[in-house]
Design an enzyme around this catalytic site. Structure first.
Site, PDB file in Angstrom:
ATOM      1  N   SER B  25       0.821  -1.210   0.000  1.00 17.80           N
ATOM      2  CA  SER B  25       0.000   0.000   0.000  1.00 17.80           C
ATOM      3  C   SER B  25       0.857   1.263   0.000  1.00 17.80           C
ATOM      4  CB  SER B  25      -0.895  -0.013   1.244  1.00 17.80           C
ATOM      5  OG  SER B  25      -1.721   1.129   1.247  1.00 17.80           O
ATOM      6  N   CYS B 134      -0.089   3.597  10.439  1.00 17.51           N
ATOM      7  CA  CYS B 134       0.505   4.751   9.768  1.00 17.51           C
ATOM      8  C   CYS B 134       1.063   5.735  10.805  1.00 17.51           C
ATOM      9  CB  CYS B 134      -0.512   5.470   8.893  1.00 17.51           C
ATOM     10  SG  CYS B 134       0.227   6.897   8.073  1.00 17.51           S
ATOM     11  N   ASN B 196       4.864  -1.839   8.682  1.00 17.48           N
ATOM     12  CA  ASN B 196       4.715  -0.494   8.148  1.00 17.48           C
ATOM     13  C   ASN B 196       6.035   0.241   8.440  1.00 17.48           C
ATOM     14  OD1 ASN B 196       3.686   2.056   7.301  1.00 17.48           O
ATOM     15  ND2 ASN B 196       1.628   1.421   7.894  1.00 17.48           N
TER      16      ASN B 196
END
Lengths: 260, 308
Positions: B25, B134, B196
């Site tokens: 992503s 995030c 992430n």
């Protein structure tokens, strides 16, 4: 758009720390339109992680060649300047949203500040008969003769800050002088240079009711519209310099929000 | 045909991938941009840019900055919103013969749940990936992913509102990632993806200002690979659901490291930004590796790490 390895045809120093690099890459030269750019990476690639964007200054599809004009800014361009004929560079491109100019324009006024002349040159093959090329340099040391890169019937006028070549002043001073004595019925201004210069120019053009486009430069990671890193604030929200630009209408940019 | 070599097939239990290479992503747009360079059909799957209920404008620029062997980003989850994605992007990308995984996020548990419900019944979507990791947003994001209770609640809420398999993407910015991994497994997650980006910053010494407009950002690229590999190894050994590993994968050798420590598939992110053909090169490399080593099924090497 392609990802390919291009061979250096030649890499020549034209002025102080300014180089003209010719690369052989058929697919890029065939597809490139005025105002587009490429993302380059040198081999071996330990020097830098991300690619670096460079405007295509000329494309010669009949020779499978395209050219970039660059100045030494950092380690990548420093290393690039020592590349010899036959060396290989990794290329992604052509990238960017090309500018479609209306058919009925009477004059194309190109205003370049320093190395900002590079992408403007790409408009000359198609528009040199209508073009007025105004370029500003610091001094005669970094002066580039655009006529040497693309000869044509356009007028090439130069300003230097120290007056050592041409008009003494900036490209914008010269632009003001130049437009004062002339009437344009359907002119378009395209400019590339330092942000402060583009900001000022956009004001001048708004007052003079001249249509103005500017090339913007931001830090890019991918150049392909994937990461949304290189955005600039416009009246329609953030836009990607790489995919929506790099050419923008000066009117749509939120100049007051851009840090220079 | 490339990408269809049966040796590379992966069965995650809830979804079959033609190969273990998934574009991560935020590095593959919505799937349509990169198609100009290379067909996404070569991939095992791709994860869309993180999507929220409503469009989000993201953080002020500059948003990216190169660092040693990697980069920082502080995009701030700019996206067009789920509605526009379904209307404008999905029709373009649904023709690709690959798994489409939609990444979603929200600022509250209910926003996550609503986002999931908006994707209900959309047959072209193979799975949902929940972004609780995030580092670039003030509300939501990593705040959820660093708290095992909130991670559990979000996973549960999304599962309740979704008719799709749910993958949870974890943040490395925690003391013990296995705690979060176990809590999302307990909540019913189908799979875990990690990592992430790692929170970081850079300073412009001339201006004495942060380089990034958002001050802090997420570090990615080869610089984080050893950390990502270690965390993948730890998570694989603490849960029994499939793990999709990644972080700094640049080539097929990097991908193999993740498979060997136990990831069933890998996510390739920042490499796509440098080379839009990175994923396809990795698929080719894995094929070649199978041929060279006489491997009949690449999945046989998953978790084959020899520790003695």
């Amino acid at each position: 758009m392609s990802v390919l390895d291009a061979k250096v045809v030649f890499n020549k120093c034209l002025a102080k720390e300014i180089y003209f690099l010719l690369l052989k890459a058929k697919e890029v030269s065939l597809k490139a339109k005025p105002g587009q750019f490429v993302m380059l990476k040198l081999y071996p690639d330990r020097l830098a992680f991300l690619r670096r964007p460079f405007s295509i200054c000329l494309s010669l599809p009949e020779k499978d060649i395209f050219a970039i004009l660059y100045t030494i800014k950092g380690k990548v361009t420093q290393s690039m300047s020592s590349l010899n004929t036959g060396a290989t560079i990794s290329v992604v491109g052509p990238l960017g949203n090309p500018l479609k100019l209306p058919e009925n324009i009477s004059d194309l006024i190109l205003i370049g500040g320093g190395i900002g002349i590079a992408p403007l040159i790409s408009f000359l093959p198609m528009y040199h008969e209508k073009a007025h090329f105004i370029a500003g340099f610091r001094s005669s040391e970094d002066y580039i003769d655009v006529k040497e890169i693309f000869p044509g019937t356009y007028e090439y006028i130069v300003a230097t800050e120290d007056g050592s070549k041409g008009y003494k002043g900036t490209s914008l001073d010269l632009f003001r002088q130049y437009t004062k004595s002339r009437v344009f019925n359907n002119a378009i201004v395209i400019s590339c240079g330092p942000l402060a210069m583009l900001k000022k120019l956009s004001k001048i053009c708004a007052q003079a009711k001249l249509t103005c486009y500017v090339f913007l430069e931001t830090h890019m990671a991918c150049g392909m519209g994937l990461c949304q890193g290189c955005v600039v604030k416009t009246k329609q929200g953030y836009k990607r310099v790489c995919k929506d630009g790099p050419i923008f209408s000066a009117e749509e940019i939120c100049w007051e929000e851009i840090r220079d | 045909m490339l990408g269809r070599d049966s040796r590379l097939e992966v069965d995650l239990g809830f979804i079959k991938l033609k190969n273990p290479v998934i574009a991560a992503s935020g590095t593959f747009g919505y799937g349509d941009e990169v198609a100009e360079f290379v067909s996404p059909s070569f991939l095992g799957g791709f994860v869309t840019k993180g999507l929220s209920i409503k469009p989000k404008q993201g953080n002020p620029p500059p948003r990216t900055c190169e660092t040693a062997c990697g980069m920082l980003n502080s995009i701030g989850l700019e996206n067009i919103g789920i509605e526009r994605f379904l209307k404008e992007k999905l029709p373009k990308i649904k023709a690709y013969n690959t798994a489409i995984i939609v990444n979603i996020f929200g600022e509250s548990i209910s926003e996550y749940a609503t986002a999931a419900s908006m994707l209900k019944g959309v047959a072209e979507i193979s799975a949902i990936e929940i972004n609780i990791s995030c580092p670039n947003v003030k509300k939501g994001g990593m705040l959820f992913g660093t708290d095992p209770k909130l991670s559990f609640q979000i996973t549960k809420a999304v599962l309740k509102e979704s008719d799709k398999p749910v993958i949870v993407k974890l943040t490395p910015n925690v003391t013990d990632i296995t705690v979060i991994a176990k809590s999302v497994e307990e909540a019913g997650a189908y799979a875990i993806s990690l990592i992430n980006t790692i929170t970081g910053m850079a300073v412009d010494i001339e201006r004495r200002k942060p380089v990034l407009g958002n001050m802090i950002g997420g570090l990615s690229g080869p610089a984080i690979k050893p950390v990502a590999l270690y965390m993948t190894y730890r998570v694989v050994n603490s849960v029994s659901i499939p793990v999709i590993g990644g972080g700094g994968i640049m080539d097929y050798k990097d991908a193999l490291e993740f498979l060997i420590v136990g990831a069933k598939a890998v996510q390739v992110g920042t490499a796509n930004l440098v080379n839009p053909k990175a994923c396809i090169n990795i698929v080719e490399g894995l094929n070649q590796y199978c041929t060279e080593k006489g491997i009949e099924r690449l999945q046989n090497i998953v978790g084959s790490l020899r520790t003695e």
